[in-house]
Design an enzyme around this catalytic site. Sequence first.
Site, PDB file in Angstrom:
ATOM      1  CG  MET A 236      -3.381  58.129  52.300  1.00 40.25           C
ATOM      2  SD  MET A 236      -3.521  58.440  54.054  1.00 40.25           S
ATOM      3  CE  MET A 236      -3.067  56.852  54.718  1.00 40.25           C
TER       4      MET A 236
ATOM      5  CG  LEU B  88       1.981  54.748  44.547  1.00 41.66           C
ATOM      6  CD1 LEU B  88       1.854  55.098  43.057  1.00 41.66           C
ATOM      7  CD2 LEU B  88       0.651  54.960  45.253  1.00 41.66           C
ATOM      8  CG  HIS B  89       0.950  48.507  47.810  1.00 41.30           C
ATOM      9  ND1 HIS B  89      -0.265  48.137  47.294  1.00 41.30           N
ATOM     10  CD2 HIS B  89       0.673  49.154  48.976  1.00 41.30           C
ATOM     11  CE1 HIS B  89      -1.225  48.505  48.118  1.00 41.30           C
ATOM     12  NE2 HIS B  89      -0.693  49.143  49.148  1.00 41.30           N
TER      13      HIS B  89
ATOM     14  CG  HIS C  23      -1.468  52.149  46.045  1.00 41.07           C
ATOM     15  ND1 HIS C  23      -0.420  51.782  46.852  1.00 41.07           N
ATOM     16  CD2 HIS C  23      -2.376  52.730  46.859  1.00 41.07           C
ATOM     17  CE1 HIS C  23      -0.663  52.149  48.095  1.00 41.07           C
ATOM     18  NE2 HIS C  23      -1.854  52.718  48.137  1.00 41.07           N
TER      19      HIS C  23
HETATM   20  P1  AMP Z   1      -4.058  54.015  50.674  1.00 42.99           P
HETATM   21  O1  AMP Z   1      -2.888  54.617  49.980  1.00 42.99           O
HETATM   22  O2  AMP Z   1      -3.701  52.884  51.588  1.00 42.99           O
HETATM   23  O3  AMP Z   1      -4.969  55.034  51.286  1.00 42.99           O
HETATM   24  O4  AMP Z   1      -4.922  53.310  49.542  1.00 42.99           O
HETATM   25  C1  AMP Z   1      -5.332  53.999  48.390  1.00 42.99           C
HETATM   26  C2  AMP Z   1      -6.316  53.150  47.628  1.00 42.99           C
HETATM   27  O5  AMP Z   1      -5.708  51.906  47.276  1.00 42.99           O
HETATM   28  C3  AMP Z   1      -7.561  52.801  48.458  1.00 42.99           C
HETATM   29  O6  AMP Z   1      -8.712  52.856  47.630  1.00 42.99           O
HETATM   30  C4  AMP Z   1      -7.269  51.405  48.915  1.00 42.99           C
HETATM   31  O7  AMP Z   1      -8.434  50.641  49.164  1.00 42.99           O
HETATM   32  C5  AMP Z   1      -6.508  50.848  47.725  1.00 42.99           C
HETATM   33  N1  AMP Z   1      -5.695  49.710  48.150  1.00 42.99           N
HETATM   34  C6  AMP Z   1      -4.775  49.689  49.150  1.00 42.99           C
HETATM   35  N2  AMP Z   1      -4.262  48.443  49.289  1.00 42.99           N
HETATM   36  C7  AMP Z   1      -4.890  47.674  48.367  1.00 42.99           C
HETATM   37  C8  AMP Z   1      -4.811  46.289  48.008  1.00 42.99           C
HETATM   38  N3  AMP Z   1      -3.986  45.444  48.633  1.00 42.99           N
HETATM   39  N4  AMP Z   1      -5.597  45.847  47.007  1.00 42.99           N
HETATM   40  C9  AMP Z   1      -6.444  46.685  46.359  1.00 42.99           C
HETATM   41  N5  AMP Z   1      -6.566  47.987  46.648  1.00 42.99           N
HETATM   42  C10 AMP Z   1      -5.796  48.480  47.636  1.00 42.99           C
END
Ligand code: AMP
Length: 282
Positions: free
Chosen positions: A30, A33-34, A37
């Site tokens: 979504m 990014l960090h 991601h």
């Molecule tokens: P999001 O943008 O939060 O929907 O996350 C996108 C993808 O990144 C999802 O598969 C999350 O599980 C993964 N993700 C988010 N935060 C982390 C994290 N701290 N460590 C590993 N994967 C992450």
Amino acid sequence: MKIVTSKDEVRQQVREWRRQGLSVGLVPTMGFLHEGHQSLIERAAAENDRVVVSDFVNPTQFGAGEDLASYPRDIERDARLAQQAGAQLIFHPPAEEMYVPGASTFVDMQGDITAELCGRTRPTHFRGVCTIVAKLFNIAMPDRAYFGQKDAQQLAVIRKMVRELDFDLEIVACPIVREADGLAKSSRNTYLNAAERKAALVLSRAVELGSRLAAGGERDADKITAAMRALIEEEPLARIDYVKAVDADTIQPLSRLQGRSLVALAVYIGDTRLIDNFIFEE
Ligand code: AMP
């Protein structure tokens, strides 16, 4: 690296790569990014010839009164971070490109797997997640798709969807990436003020406590989650949504840790809802 906004551009590019015999990895996000991601993108780049990152704040996975409007967005920064991590294409569609007007088809998974844990507080969340992920699989046709263990229930749901809807791809799970002090990285951490950022440490401290108890031989799920709750309740800014032990694949509640167990928690820090978890496997 290219940023594209239409499904057709993704399809054309992926078709061209396939013609050249190249494999494709997909990392759905979504945005904002960090390093969490980026770890997914790096893994995808190591295991595939080309990597597509989708960057889309998906409205159908937000409930009424949730943070859809305030969710952080910065596509320029995302493009930089995705490229650094090894992506070749970012798919950043507007909502009206992703969902045709009048769209009323959803992937709606039944049972505990979507009703437990986050499903209790967010009853339409996984319907939105399954629908967008199924659409992204159909658009990008990847060989592999990468998901974080941070969203452990989401991972179980996606694996089940792939099995049951016969998607021809591999789901790859990636470990939780944390800040130096233990807080799991999340785009939502940007909502926290200084006091809340400190208070948010109760999540990872509870995870550490729970996994230490399990590693020390405790198998009684109530004892483990009660100890974790007690730790969280000491923090005045924290309000527990759930702390629960479930089977990591079916998300069925467990009274004793057995097989591959998931101990997951969701906690409000002020108005911000954060999640964390650990997997215990004997
Ligand atoms: P999001 O943008 O939060 O929907 O996350 C996108 C993808 O990144 C999802 O598969 C999350 O599980 C993964 N993700 C988010 N935060 C982390 C994290 N701290 N460590 C590993 N994967 C992450």
